[in-house]
Scaffold this motif. Structure first.
Motif, PDB file in Angstrom:
ATOM      1  N   LEU A 159      -2.433   0.954   7.245  1.00 33.01           N
ATOM      2  CA  LEU A 159      -1.963   0.931   5.863  1.00 33.01           C
ATOM      3  C   LEU A 159      -1.707   2.365   5.384  1.00 33.01           C
ATOM      4  N   GLY A 160      -1.164   2.467   4.183  1.00 34.65           N
ATOM      5  CA  GLY A 160      -0.999   3.786   3.569  1.00 34.65           C
ATOM      6  C   GLY A 160       0.210   4.561   4.057  1.00 34.65           C
TER       7      GLY A 160
ATOM      8  N   GLY B 210       0.301  11.187  -0.490  1.00 30.31           N
ATOM      9  CA  GLY B 210      -0.670  11.496  -1.551  1.00 30.31           C
ATOM     10  C   GLY B 210      -1.594  12.664  -1.233  1.00 30.31           C
TER      11      GLY B 210
ATOM     12  N   SER C 122       0.820  -1.213   0.000  1.00 34.16           N
ATOM     13  CA  SER C 122       0.000   0.000   0.000  1.00 34.16           C
ATOM     14  C   SER C 122       0.855   1.265   0.000  1.00 34.16           C
TER      15      SER C 122
ATOM     16  N   GLY D 243       3.591   6.128   0.183  1.00 36.34           N
ATOM     17  CA  GLY D 243       2.156   6.258  -0.061  1.00 36.34           C
ATOM     18  C   GLY D 243       1.482   7.255   0.853  1.00 36.34           C
ATOM     19  N   SER D 244       2.154   7.614   1.944  1.00 39.17           N
ATOM     20  CA  SER D 244       1.522   8.500   2.929  1.00 39.17           C
ATOM     21  C   SER D 244       1.413   9.941   2.457  1.00 39.17           C
TER      22      SER D 244
ATOM     23  N   ALA E 279       3.559   1.549  -1.896  1.00 41.16           N
ATOM     24  CA  ALA E 279       4.383   1.552  -3.105  1.00 41.16           C
ATOM     25  C   ALA E 279       3.878   2.580  -4.110  1.00 41.16           C
ATOM     26  N   VAL E 280       4.302   3.798  -3.939  1.00 42.10           N
ATOM     27  CA  VAL E 280       3.885   4.903  -4.801  1.00 42.10           C
ATOM     28  C   VAL E 280       5.145   5.560  -5.351  1.00 42.10           C
TER      29      VAL E 280
END
Lengths: 362, 362
Positions: A145-146, A153, A92, A150-151, A94-95
């Protein structure tokens, strides 16, 4: 009681709502019948709900082209091991920061404050009206999660839309770090920010667990006698970890993002709380005291399963005299003002958040 | 498109809301798949909805002790003749003014202004903070019911709770007097009141059709270039006579007051509109322009079938820069803040309405 029960039943059974409206004042709730045992749950529906004609074309078409939420399947399969959770968390988070930067015209810098990972986000276009203002975002993801890259965004979205600087907190999460790690980390970062920023110029906030965490952090700051931020952005906050809010039931299967409480939400609540009372105001901030809270901006939607938690928190704040503003979007599911980033609803939500902050920050 | 459709479906199917939240900004609504034809309605439920644990004890117990709304039976049988409507209207207006006066500690005087029947309501205890303020109530009842002595219920409640003078309009109704009689009558009374009161010191409002009519009257005043009232009280306004609002579908059978659109609401809309376009802003004020609207106070509930109409109107006002405030009560059905007069929700609603008026009237 028999007669009254008949009257009460009949009053609603004939659908005579104009009658009760005109009789208000004559009737009183005290005359309502009290049964020895509460009725069991009402079974409602099935209802046929068409795509929302009163929402924006973007939202209405997105809903029209999507499959109906599958309540039976519900959320994802919940990991049963610590390794399973860690793998899910990694997934979650992986951005691509490069893609995010390019898309939103912001620069993103990973940093550390007192051992807490943060992301400093600077929009290419700073709005002079937000000079000296700082956004302190806490990410969503049900507290489990997140995180990681990813945090950032929502932080990047808000920074870009408003032209405001942001320092986003990548707080520690369970299973390794349950409550109160998330609160502790955010408070730590806040204290360091106070060395360079006036409390009143900071807005803390986020969506979902992020909105709930922002409220919890302010509860903690007030308990500790620390100056609170100048404003809170509470996007459909997870303000109650228990299954209490009426729309958790009423909007089950209609909210296409959360779908149902059982599964991820329930498991995440237990994992995060780590055995503590779920109604502790630092876990479920709706149960706290809102007397000295700063101005707070709420966003939710009519299909949102957290509609109830949002309006319950807003009501408690208004009763406490807080300058809280509630905004409910037609047919929006949980956090969709964020997910459907190009929708008119999303534009409205962040335009007005900016306006709110400019009215309340110095 | 095939791949994108799969992605979109999968994204929601796995319940991966944290994923979309963290990916916001990377994803864009423009990438959403567009199907050639819109999907048909989603079939939601049946849901099991227990009494609302997050509402007041009064509301929760009232719901727990009531039968579930009967959607199949729906509202009352609709009269098929003019005589039938008149008999129903007479029944819905059969209220004892003496009982109402005694219960609410107000005096009620029937009068006439330019041929329109009004009720002058004076509370025994006038609040000095409302000196010079005047409440202009327009009653609910789907534009077809709730007239006569029955029209004064909400006026008396608000006058009593706030300590404010009221002049309540018993506007003409169909079948004899369809639209625009209700608007015309209210505008006539308003013009006469302007001879003794500053426009800014008047608050117009009501619940349900009353809320909708108040909004329609202000549309008319603006079109006519007349000074608008200082504030509007829009209690769960019937702002859209068509079956458009999402909660008309989503809260069907959950709203124990309205229950469903088919039946009274649909028939009343047609009877009142008398062949005109239901989306005329003077019939469905949500479709109007809100640019010059005065401060407006909205009340609704999460179970209210008019939740959508209320929030859609609030949104349009906020976009237009109007000082509109939205208040949504946990698990409240249509107009229940008025019906459950002794509930904490009702006390909150009218306490805060008074506070709002004192902030906005001179």
């Amino acid at each position: 009681v028999g007669t009254r029960l008949f009257d009460e039943g009949r009053r609603f059974r004939i659908g005579g709502w104009w009658l009760v409206v005109t009789l208000v004042g004559v009737l009183s709730a005290a005359a309502f019948p009290r049964l020895v045992a509460a009725q069991s749950a009402w079974s409602i529906g099935p209802r046929e709900v068409p795509p929302p004609a009163g929402a924006s074309e973007t939202l209405s078409e997105a809903i029209a082209s999507a499959p109906a939420p599958d309540v039976a399947q519900g959320g994802i399969a919940i990991p049963t091991t610590e390794e399973g959770w860690l793998a899910l968390q990694q997934d979650s988070g992986a951005v691509s920061l490069d893609a995010l930067s390019a898309q939103l015209s912001v620069s993103i810098e990973r940093d550390e404050i007192d051992g807490v990972t943060v992301y400093r986000v600077t929009p290419d276009q700073l709005d002079a009206r937000h000079d000296g203002h700082l956004f302190l975002p806490v990410h969503g993801g049900a507290y489990v999660l997140g995180g990681g890259d990813g945090s950032v965004g929502e932080a990047a979205t808000v920074a870009s839309r408003l032209g405001i600087q942001a320092v986003s907190v990548d707080y520690r999460m369970p299973p390794a770090h349950p409550f109160p790690a998330a609160v502790d980390d955010t408070v730590s970062v806040y204290h360091r920010l106070l060395q360079t920023h006036a409390a009143a110029s900071i807005v803390i906030g986020g969506t979902s667990a992020g909105g709930g965490l922002a409220l919890a952090v302010v509860h903690r700051l007030i308990a500790d006698g620390v100056d609170t931020p100048g404003a809170i952005y509470a996007g459909t906050p997870w303000a109650d970890l228990t299954k209490t809010g009426d729309t958790l039931f009423a909007n089950e299967g209609l909210d296409r993002v959360l779908v149902r409480y059982e599964g991820l939400l329930e498991e995440a609540a237990l994992l995060y709380a780590d055995g503590r009372d779920l109604k502790d105001p630092l876990l479920s901030p709706v149960y706290g005291d809102f007397d000295r809270f700063p101005p707070t901006y709420f966003i939710t939607g009519t299909r949102d399963m957290f509609l109830s938690d949002t309006v319950r928190t807003h009501r408690k704040m208004r009763v406490a005299g807080v300058a809280a503003e509630l905004n409910v979007y037609e047919a929006i599911s949980h956090a969709e003002y964020l997910i459907l980033a190009d929708s008119p609803e999303s534009k409205q939500a962040f335009d007005e958040l900016g306006d709110f902050l400019r009215r309340h920050l110095p």
